[in-house]
Design a protein around this motif. Structure first.
Motif, short mmCIF file in Angstrom:
data_model
loop_
_atom_site.label_atom_id
_atom_site.label_comp_id
_atom_site.label_asym_id
_atom_site.label_seq_id
_atom_site.Cartn_x
_atom_site.Cartn_y
_atom_site.Cartn_z
N VAL A 157 0.80 -38.05 11.39
CA VAL A 157 -0.45 -37.44 11.82
C VAL A 157 -0.48 -35.95 11.45
O VAL A 157 -1.52 -35.42 11.05
N LEU A 190 -3.22 -40.48 17.49
CA LEU A 190 -3.90 -41.21 16.42
C LEU A 190 -5.42 -41.28 16.55
O LEU A 190 -6.08 -41.85 15.68
N ILE A 226 -5.15 -47.59 11.78
CA ILE A 226 -4.24 -47.34 12.90
C ILE A 226 -3.28 -48.50 13.13
O ILE A 226 -2.07 -48.32 13.23
N ILE A 286 -7.54 -40.49 13.44
CA ILE A 286 -7.21 -41.11 12.16
C ILE A 286 -8.35 -42.07 11.77
O ILE A 286 -8.75 -42.92 12.55
N VAL A 290 5.07 -41.54 13.86
CA VAL A 290 3.62 -41.35 13.96
C VAL A 290 3.28 -39.87 14.03
O VAL A 290 2.32 -39.41 13.38
#
Length: 220
Positions: free
Chosen positions: A22, A69, A87, A72, A18
Motif C-alpha cells: 500500500v 486497503l 483487494i 486501493i 500489505v
C-alpha cells in the motif's frame, strides 16, 4: 516515518506485506489520498476500536487490513478498464485465507460515501455482518473533515478536477457537513462533532474574507 500503530502487527507477515504494498501503491495518488492519509485512517480506526464498547466483537487485524486497503482501486483514480477491486486477489497472493480476503474486500467496497448514499440499507447490512466496517468508515470520514479534511478537499479539487476554491467550498454543504449525521460509532460521532464545528467556523471565515470580492469602495 512509519506510524507506531503498525508495530502491533510487526511480526504478522500478511499485514507487513500489505503495508509495504500500500505504501508504494499510494505514491501514485495525489496528496489528498496518499500514504499519510492511510496512516491517519489506520490510527483513527485503532483509536475508535480501543474505545469501543463492542470491542470484543471486533477483529483488530481485519480493521487494520481494511484501513490499509480501503483506497486501493478507488474509482476516482482508476480507469474504466481497471479491475473492479484487486483487494481480494492481493490478499490471497500474500497468504490470506479466502474467507479473510473476502471479508476485507467486502468492508473496503462498502466504505465510500457514494456507495452508502446510493443504498444505505446495504451499508447497514454489511455492518451487521462485519461490524469492523463501522470503525473503518468512521475513521476514513474523520480524515475528510476538520483541518485535515479542508486541506485534502482543496488538494483534490486542484489535482483531480481543476475546480476553483469557491467550487471546492461547495463540497462542504454537498458532503462534508453531512458526515457527522452518518457516523456509526459513538467514538466516531464525538470526534466528528468537534471536527464538523471546525468546518463551520472555517466556512464563516471564508464568507467574511471572500466578501471583499463582492464590490464596493475601492474595488476595480
Amino acid at each position: 516515518m512509519d506510524a507506531p500503530e503498525l508495530d502491533t502487527f510487526a511480526s504478522d507477515p500478511l499485514v507487513q506485506a500489505v503495508t509495504a504494498y500500500v505504501k508504494v501503491y499510494m505514491s501514485n495518488y495525489d496528496a489528498s489520498h496518499d500514504w499519510s492519509h492511510i496512516l491517519r485512517v489506520v490510527g483513527l480506526a485503532r483509536h475508535i476500536y480501543s474505545r469501543s464498547e463492542n470491542r470484543a466483537d471486533l477483529d483488530l487485524r481485519v480493521i487494520q487490513l481494511a484501513a490499509l486497503l480501503h483506497d486501493i482501486g478507488d474509482r476516482k483514480y482508476t480507469t474504466p478498464s481497471s479491475s473492479p477491486s484487486p483487494i481480494s486477489s492481493l490478499l490471497l497472493a500474500h497468504g490470506a485465507s479466502p474467507a479473510l480476503a473476502e471479508e476485507v474486500q467486502t468492508i473496503c467496497l462498502s466504505v465510500s460515501y457514494s456507495t452508502e448514499v446510493k443504498d444505505p440499507s446495504h451499508t447497514l447490512s454489511v455492518i451487521a455482518q462485519h461490524p469492523e466496517l463501522a470503525v473503518v468508515q468512521d475513521a476514513d470520514r474523520l480524515d475528510a473533515i476538520g483541518a485535515i479534511g479542508l486541506g485534502r478537499m482543496f488538494t483534490f479539487g486542484g489535482a483531480k478536477t481543476g475546480r476553483g476554491m469557491d467550487e471546492s467550498m461547495e463540497h462542504l454543504d454537498e458532503k462534508l457537513l453531512r458526515l457527522e449525521g452518518m457516523a456509526k460509532t459513538e467514538v466516531g460521532r464525538e470526534l466528528m462533532k468537534e471536527r464538523t464545528e471546525r468546518l463551520r467556523v472555517f466556512k464563516r471565515w471564508w464568507g467574511e474574507e471572500t466578501g471583499f470580492a463582492g464590490g464596493g469602495e475601492g474595488s476595480a
